[in-house]
Design a protein around this motif. Structure first.
Motif, PDB file in Angstrom:
ATOM      1  N   PRO A 170       0.814  -1.087  -0.049  1.00 31.88           N
ATOM      2  CA  PRO A 170       0.004   0.061   0.079  1.00 31.88           C
ATOM      3  C   PRO A 170       0.700   1.296  -0.111  1.00 31.88           C
ATOM      4  CG  PRO A 170       0.246  -1.091   2.087  1.00 31.88           C
ATOM      5  CD  PRO A 170       0.584  -1.849   1.381  1.00 31.88           C
ATOM      6  N   THR A 171       2.159   1.336   0.392  1.00 31.37           N
ATOM      7  CA  THR A 171       2.948   2.457   0.579  1.00 31.37           C
ATOM      8  C   THR A 171       3.856   2.443  -0.738  1.00 31.37           C
ATOM      9  OG1 THR A 171       4.682   1.547   1.650  1.00 31.37           O
ATOM     10  CG2 THR A 171       2.605   2.209   3.077  1.00 31.37           C
ATOM     11  N   ALA A 172       3.757   2.038  -1.664  1.00 30.97           N
ATOM     12  CA  ALA A 172       4.893   1.890  -2.704  1.00 30.97           C
ATOM     13  C   ALA A 172       5.077   3.456  -3.158  1.00 30.97           C
ATOM     14  CB  ALA A 172       4.496   1.129  -3.795  1.00 30.97           C
ATOM     15  N   PHE A 173       3.838   4.106  -3.332  1.00 35.08           N
ATOM     16  CA  PHE A 173       3.831   5.560  -3.899  1.00 35.08           C
ATOM     17  C   PHE A 173       4.102   6.467  -2.872  1.00 35.08           C
ATOM     18  CE2 PHE A 173       1.522   2.745  -7.120  1.00 35.08           C
ATOM     19  CZ  PHE A 173       2.624   2.839  -8.076  1.00 35.08           C
ATOM     20  N   LEU A 174       3.914   6.335  -1.518  1.00 36.36           N
ATOM     21  CA  LEU A 174       3.807   7.282  -0.461  1.00 36.36           C
ATOM     22  C   LEU A 174       5.457   7.704  -0.187  1.00 36.36           C
ATOM     23  CD1 LEU A 174       1.035   5.866   1.533  1.00 36.36           C
ATOM     24  CD2 LEU A 174       0.987   7.149  -0.672  1.00 36.36           C
ATOM     25  N   ASP A 175       5.385   9.092   0.646  1.00 39.95           N
ATOM     26  CA  ASP A 175       6.657   9.553   1.093  1.00 39.95           C
ATOM     27  C   ASP A 175       6.629   8.851   2.555  1.00 39.95           C
ATOM     28  OD1 ASP A 175       4.805  11.187   2.959  1.00 39.95           O
ATOM     29  OD2 ASP A 175       4.735  12.625   1.291  1.00 39.95           O
ATOM     30  N   PRO A 176       7.979   8.712   3.031  1.00 39.94           N
ATOM     31  CA  PRO A 176       7.964   8.057   4.387  1.00 39.94           C
ATOM     32  C   PRO A 176       6.880   8.656   5.613  1.00 39.94           C
ATOM     33  CG  PRO A 176      10.076   9.016   3.784  1.00 39.94           C
ATOM     34  CD  PRO A 176       9.163   9.553   2.847  1.00 39.94           C
ATOM     35  N   VAL A 177       6.571   9.625   5.653  1.00 37.22           N
ATOM     36  CA  VAL A 177       5.533   9.942   6.809  1.00 37.22           C
ATOM     37  C   VAL A 177       4.160   9.318   6.306  1.00 37.22           C
ATOM     38  CG1 VAL A 177       4.453  11.878   7.619  1.00 37.22           C
ATOM     39  CG2 VAL A 177       7.096  11.907   7.493  1.00 37.22           C
ATOM     40  N   GLY A 178       3.973   9.646   5.098  1.00 40.15           N
ATOM     41  CA  GLY A 178       2.625   9.129   4.504  1.00 40.15           C
ATOM     42  C   GLY A 178       2.374   7.585   4.604  1.00 40.15           C
ATOM     43  N   ALA A 179       3.720   6.865   4.606  1.00 39.24           N
ATOM     44  CA  ALA A 179       3.865   5.403   4.817  1.00 39.24           C
ATOM     45  C   ALA A 179       3.462   5.223   6.279  1.00 39.24           C
ATOM     46  CB  ALA A 179       5.151   5.005   4.095  1.00 39.24           C
ATOM     47  N   GLU A 180       4.206   5.605   7.164  1.00 40.32           N
ATOM     48  CA  GLU A 180       4.111   5.529   8.513  1.00 40.32           C
ATOM     49  C   GLU A 180       2.579   5.778   8.946  1.00 40.32           C
ATOM     50  OE1 GLU A 180       7.480   5.750  10.493  1.00 40.32           O
ATOM     51  OE2 GLU A 180       6.114   4.408  11.783  1.00 40.32           O
ATOM     52  N   VAL A 468      11.237   2.374  -6.409  1.00 33.29           N
ATOM     53  CA  VAL A 468       9.816   2.038  -6.038  1.00 33.29           C
ATOM     54  C   VAL A 468       9.401   0.626  -6.687  1.00 33.29           C
ATOM     55  CG1 VAL A 468       7.359   2.506  -6.703  1.00 33.29           C
ATOM     56  CG2 VAL A 468       8.615   4.300  -5.868  1.00 33.29           C
ATOM     57  N   GLY A 469       8.647  -0.245  -5.716  1.00 34.00           N
ATOM     58  CA  GLY A 469       8.339  -1.446  -5.945  1.00 34.00           C
ATOM     59  C   GLY A 469       9.538  -2.615  -6.398  1.00 34.00           C
ATOM     60  N   GLN A 470      10.804  -2.237  -6.054  1.00 30.63           N
ATOM     61  CA  GLN A 470      11.849  -2.962  -6.280  1.00 30.63           C
ATOM     62  C   GLN A 470      12.097  -3.761  -4.725  1.00 30.63           C
ATOM     63  OE1 GLN A 470      12.036  -2.681  -9.488  1.00 30.63           O
ATOM     64  NE2 GLN A 470      14.377  -2.282  -9.773  1.00 30.63           N
ATOM     65  N   ASP A 471      12.483  -4.947  -5.032  1.00 31.01           N
ATOM     66  CA  ASP A 471      12.666  -5.764  -3.592  1.00 31.01           C
ATOM     67  C   ASP A 471      14.049  -5.414  -3.258  1.00 31.01           C
ATOM     68  OD1 ASP A 471      14.313  -7.323  -4.906  1.00 31.01           O
ATOM     69  OD2 ASP A 471      13.137  -8.929  -5.403  1.00 31.01           O
ATOM     70  N   TYR A 472      14.565  -5.935  -1.902  1.00 30.91           N
ATOM     71  CA  TYR A 472      15.879  -5.594  -1.390  1.00 30.91           C
ATOM     72  C   TYR A 472      16.994  -6.005  -2.319  1.00 30.91           C
ATOM     73  CZ  TYR A 472      19.606  -5.394   1.781  1.00 30.91           C
ATOM     74  OH  TYR A 472      20.818  -5.112   2.585  1.00 30.91           O
ATOM     75  N   GLY A 473      16.709  -6.820  -2.982  1.00 33.48           N
ATOM     76  CA  GLY A 473      18.073  -7.694  -3.672  1.00 33.48           C
ATOM     77  C   GLY A 473      18.256  -6.376  -4.952  1.00 33.48           C
ATOM     78  N   GLN A 474      17.077  -6.377  -5.591  1.00 32.23           N
ATOM     79  CA  GLN A 474      17.025  -5.318  -6.653  1.00 32.23           C
ATOM     80  C   GLN A 474      17.608  -3.955  -6.343  1.00 32.23           C
ATOM     81  OE1 GLN A 474      13.101  -6.068  -7.475  1.00 32.23           O
ATOM     82  NE2 GLN A 474      13.232  -7.428  -9.129  1.00 32.23           N
ATOM     83  N   LYS A 475      17.083  -3.578  -5.156  1.00 30.77           N
ATOM     84  CA  LYS A 475      17.488  -2.169  -4.680  1.00 30.77           C
ATOM     85  C   LYS A 475      19.299  -2.130  -4.682  1.00 30.77           C
ATOM     86  CE  LYS A 475      13.671  -0.794  -1.985  1.00 30.77           C
ATOM     87  NZ  LYS A 475      13.223  -0.440  -0.622  1.00 30.77           N
ATOM     88  N   GLU A 476      19.593  -3.179  -3.915  1.00 35.72           N
ATOM     89  CA  GLU A 476      21.147  -3.320  -3.849  1.00 35.72           C
ATOM     90  C   GLU A 476      21.847  -3.282  -4.971  1.00 35.72           C
ATOM     91  OE1 GLU A 476      23.342  -3.800  -0.639  1.00 35.72           O
ATOM     92  OE2 GLU A 476      21.609  -2.483  -0.636  1.00 35.72           O
ATOM     93  N   ARG A 477      21.465  -4.155  -6.211  1.00 34.92           N
ATOM     94  CA  ARG A 477      21.791  -4.020  -7.406  1.00 34.92           C
ATOM     95  C   ARG A 477      22.021  -2.572  -7.851  1.00 34.92           C
ATOM     96  NH1 ARG A 477      18.973  -8.330 -10.228  1.00 34.92           N
ATOM     97  NH2 ARG A 477      18.289  -9.036  -7.909  1.00 34.92           N
ATOM     98  N   LEU A 478      20.790  -1.981  -7.794  1.00 31.66           N
ATOM     99  CA  LEU A 478      20.725  -0.571  -8.434  1.00 31.66           C
ATOM    100  C   LEU A 478      21.802   0.220  -7.570  1.00 31.66           C
ATOM    101  CD1 LEU A 478      19.187   1.579 -10.199  1.00 31.66           C
ATOM    102  CD2 LEU A 478      18.072   2.058  -8.149  1.00 31.66           C
ATOM    103  N   ARG A 479      21.882  -0.032  -6.476  1.00 32.70           N
ATOM    104  CA  ARG A 479      22.837   0.962  -5.622  1.00 32.70           C
ATOM    105  C   ARG A 479      24.279   0.804  -6.139  1.00 32.70           C
ATOM    106  NH1 ARG A 479      25.397   1.166  -0.781  1.00 32.70           N
ATOM    107  NH2 ARG A 479      25.000  -0.979  -0.084  1.00 32.70           N
ATOM    108  N   HIS A 480      24.706  -0.337  -6.351  1.00 31.39           N
ATOM    109  CA  HIS A 480      26.059  -0.630  -6.664  1.00 31.39           C
ATOM    110  C   HIS A 480      26.211  -0.223  -8.154  1.00 31.39           C
ATOM    111  CE1 HIS A 480      26.424  -4.345  -3.908  1.00 31.39           C
ATOM    112  NE2 HIS A 480      26.561  -3.028  -3.199  1.00 31.39           N
TER     113      HIS A 480
END
Lengths: 578, 264
Positions: A170-180, A468-480
């Protein structure tokens, strides 16, 4: 009494070669708050669709085994009847709001069920009150912000009084405070009304502290199930690429270093309470002066790549999006633009390649004024990657998709070929080069969109919400990957809500709120300034929250990631043990 | 386009906004028939004078002026072509009578635009759908109508994003021959169509989850209820229709305002 019971649940989508769910046996008790997780494509969304009978009725395909919800076999009862028991909420709020006003949208489900008017009004008020959107009742739905829309979708489901609420990211498109906010609403429904809540979420750092059970899927099967800190600290789970909440990761490392905990703490508060009595009283200084390290990238040469000077921008209909924005981004810099939904971040980056021309002021790219240069020309040096890959993919094959821009720019055929090969290799897409982009998964489509921009090797790369919508592994790859680009001397600008992503890559941060830049500086400086952050609905990373509390004991407060936190804590705890 | 844009519902809490949509529609029809029945300037001015305070009391003057601005181009064409055609076909003479007739035709157009402005600017689509429901239109059609309205801004935004994304990839929409330009739109239309298909599937899923079609006896949060004011307006509208018919039948000649003198 078990509220959800699945037995040997196996399901394949029509025309799929392998099952999306395999022998799933789960028992869920009333009042549980469950987080479903697992790498992209693991079957968690599919599982949710079986809970109200969308699978197999809406999707057809092959289903065997049984799903019983509130004692009802989902195969024997139509979805619209199960709606009274299970409320399903999807990722994109825009596609589940049907009415033009808030009040009327909350009523939609009740109207469909034929609820009498006075009862309907009671339910609507209760639902609006429980989700905190009461003040918005008579507003038009299209005027709501992303977070408000998502709260409305919860209220609309809630009004039907289901026993179970299931939410898919539900929080994929939200800013952190909105998500919280969303998590707090769910927490309240769970605690106050005893509702059973099932949540799919990639934001582990925020979500994991609310739930009392985590179920991990992989390749369509349940691979782990249990209490959050226990499940997430299992080695097998970490290897799957499920993100471990940063605080838990820190606790786990401290434990393996010999600091015993009474159950691994998962929230900053809990870890603080556990650490407090054991800290040295003297405090520990930073091992290195991190401030100097942070300015490091932009330091060698000060050639401005992007200069924004006193820019105002107003959308048609008198919607003011930017007011007197000034910003300089130097060559080789890595910048993250953060801020609440609707702060003007995307509007600002659309100025970088001339899609938008400033109403007042000017934007210079490599000292060329954007208002006198065509978008096509500017795009050669500024590659803009949009948030949603589906807004641009259209070719028959991935290879053609990646070559699209190159042909537009008039590269020679031989150059086009070599560039396409290069970009496909870089993003690990070679095996898909002849497939249609539409058959790929969300994460892969995102990579194709990125490849289609990288192909022409722009000097400046601008990414809108890449995580957005990326799982942890995908985010790590993107960061690298972004780190690699930085090493090549590219200028990288990222628009993002993802504080953990920022905390780990430590770019220069530009904070935006209400069309203005309200803060600018190294990640460490900005992330330790909670007042500024809250002004633009950005939350501190969990680790930084922990150190804000620890700073009372003489520890530094500007600590953003697990590695550094671990170093400092080990040093301090050793000191205290001496 | 700006003409249509300016007809979009504007929220408000005035007597006109709260009027029963059926009565309001009848009122609009009265204005409509008045402007169609009469071709003389005087009665049209009277209708116009009645309309203006209605616009003002609904507090939509600004939006109404915008719609007039949008309509002004067509109004000008009506006026000019009338004047010109009379001038050429009546032997090169321009009289005040012709001027008055052209003005009347132009004013008729403005009165028509105004009557529809009042209706659409002050009637929420929700109420409109309720009126349709009362007219026994099946709910599925009604729902489709509301959904269409609901998704206009969403689709417009999406189309803009797609255009921006493709331009960022070097697509130049207005480059090349006519055929090439048409082909330039493929990268825009394809994602738009595919996204719409995907969206419609998601919508269908969400509808199922909200018990769409669960019972034949669907209820509605809002109900149309005629108030005393509505009955009053209804009576006034009926009387006006009688008056119009009476005037048309027994009062065939209206005084000319500008006389019959020759201008040119």
């Amino acid at each position: 009494m078990t509220i959800i019971e699945t037995r040997d649940l196996t399901y394949s989508y029509p025309h799929a070669s392998k099952p999306a769910l395999k022998d799933v046996n789960l028992d869920i008790e009333p009042g549980e708050f469950i987080l479903l997780t697992g790498p992209s494509g693991c079957g968690k969304t599919t599982f949710c669709r079986t809970l109200n009978g969308l699978i197999p009725k809406f999707y057809s395909g092959e289903m065997s085994g049984t799903v019983r919800v509130s004692g009802l076999d989902t195969r024997e009862h139509p979805t619209m009847m199960l709606a009274r028991h299970v409320g399903l909420i999807f990722q994109n709020p825009d596609n589940q709001i049907f009415a033009l006003t808030v009040e009327k949208d909350i009523a939609f489900g009740l109207e469909n069920l034929g609820t009498p008017k006075d009862e309907m009004l009671r339910e609507i008020n209760w639902a609006a009150d429980s989700t905190g959107i009461e003040p918005l009742m008579s507003r038009a739905t299209h005027e709501l912000s992303g977070g408000q829309k998502q709260r409305l979708t919860i209220a609309s489901i809630l009004a039907m009084h289901p026993e179970i609420i299931v939410m898919d990211e539900p929080t994929a498109f939200l800013d952190p405070v909105g998500a919280e906010h969303i998590f707090m609403v769910l927490d309240r429904l769970n605690k106050e009304f005893g509702m059973t809540i099932i949540l799919i979420e990639h934001r582990m750092d925020l979500a994991s502290k609310y739930v009392n059970r985590i179920i991990v899927f992989n390749n369509g099967s349940v691979v782990s199930d249990g209490e959050p800190s226990e499940v997430l600290s299992r080695d097998s789970i970490r290897l799957l690429g499920v993100g471990t909440p940063r605080v838990l990761e820190l606790s786990r490392r401290l434990e393996s270093h010999g600091f015993g905990f009474d159950g691994l703490p998962i929230s900053a508060e809990a870890l603080y309470e556990a650490l407090k009595p054991r800290l040295s009283s003297r405090g520990t200084k930073h091992p290195v002066d991190m401030g100097a390290l942070d300015d490091y990238t932009g330091e060698f040469h000060h050639h401005p790549a992007i200069q924004v000077k006193g820019v105002d921008y107003t959308y048609p209909g008198n919607v003011k999006a930017l007011s007197s924005v000034g910003l300089t981004i130097n060559h080789g810099e890595f910048v993250a633009i953060m801020g609440e939904n609707g702060a003007g971040k995307t509007t600002l980056v659309k100025h970088f390649n001339g899609l938008l021309r400033p109403g007042k002021g000017s934007v210079l790219i490599d000292n060329v004024d954007t208002s006198t240069t065509s978008v096509a020309r500017l795009s050669r040096s500024v590659g803009l990657v949009f948030q949603n890959p589906d807004d641009q993919l259209f070719e028959e094959t991935v290879e053609k998709e990646v070559s699209f821009a190159l042909r537009n720019f008039g590269f020679k055929e031989s150059v086009v070929d070599s560039r396409v090969k290069w970009a496909l290799n870089l993003l690990d897409l070679n095996e898909y080069k002849d497939s249609s982009p539409f058959t790929l998964s969300g994460g892969e489509r995102k990579r194709v969109a990125l490849a289609s921009v990288l192909a022409w090797d722009p000097d400046i790369l601008v990414l809108d919400e890449p995580t957005v919508g990326q799982d942890y592994g995908q985010k790590e790859r993107l960061r690298h990957f972004l780190m690699q680009l930085r090493i090549q001397g590219k200028t990288v600008v990222v628009v993002t809500h993802d504080v953990e992503f920022v905390a780990e890559s430590k770019p220069k941060i530009v904070l935006m709120a209400r069309g203005k830049i309200i803060g600018e500086g190294p990640a460490k400086e900005i992330m330790t300034c909670p007042k500024k952050l809250s002004e633009c609905s950005v939350a501190q990373p969990e680790i930084t929250k922990l150190f804000a509390m620890l700073s009372k004991h003489g520890l530094p407060e500007d600590v953003l990631d697990v590695d550094e936190a671990y170093d400092i804590l080990v040093r301090d705890l050793k000191e205290a043990g001496r | 386009m700006s003409l249509l844009e300016s007809l979009r519902f504007t929220r408000g809490d005035t007597a006109i906004h709260n009027m029963d949509p059926r009565v309001k529609f009848l009122l609009t029809m009265v204005f409509f028939s008045a402007s169609v029945m009469f071709l003389e300037l005087v009665p049209l001015i009277v209708v116009f004078i009645v309309q203006v305070p209605l616009v003002a009391s609904a507090k939509v003057t600004r939006e109404w002026l915008k719609s007039l601005k949008g309509a002004s181009f067509i109004a000008a064409i009506i006026f000019v072509t009338n004047m010109a055609s009379f001038y050429y076909f009546r032997g090169g003479v321009l009289t005040y009578g012709i001027l008055e007739y052209s003005l009347a035709l132009t004013l008729r157009f403005i009165v028509l635009v105004t009557s529809f402005s009042i209706f659409f600017l002050t009637t929420s689509p929700d109420k409109l759908s309720l009126a349709l429901e009362k007219a026994r239109i099946p709910f599925e059609f009604n729902f489709a109508f509301i959904t269409a309205i609901r998704f206009v801004p969403v689709l417009a935004e999406e189309a803009q994003t797609i255009i921006d994304a493709q331009r960022s990839r070097g697509l130049e929409l207005d480059k090349g021959s006519f055929i090439a330009r048409v082909r330039n739109y493929i990268p825009i239309l394809l994602p738009l169509i595919i996204n719409s298909i995907r969206r419609s599937l998601e919508l269908a899923e969400a509808m199922e989850s909200r018990a769409f079609g669960a019972t034949e006896k669907r209820t509605n949060l809002y109900e149309l209820k005629m108030t005393g004011f509505d009955y009053g307006t209804l009576a006034a509208a009926m009387l006006s229709i009688l008056l119009l018919v009476f005037l048309k039948l027994y009062f065939p000649v209206f005084p000319k305002l500008l006389g019959e003198g020759v201008i040119l």
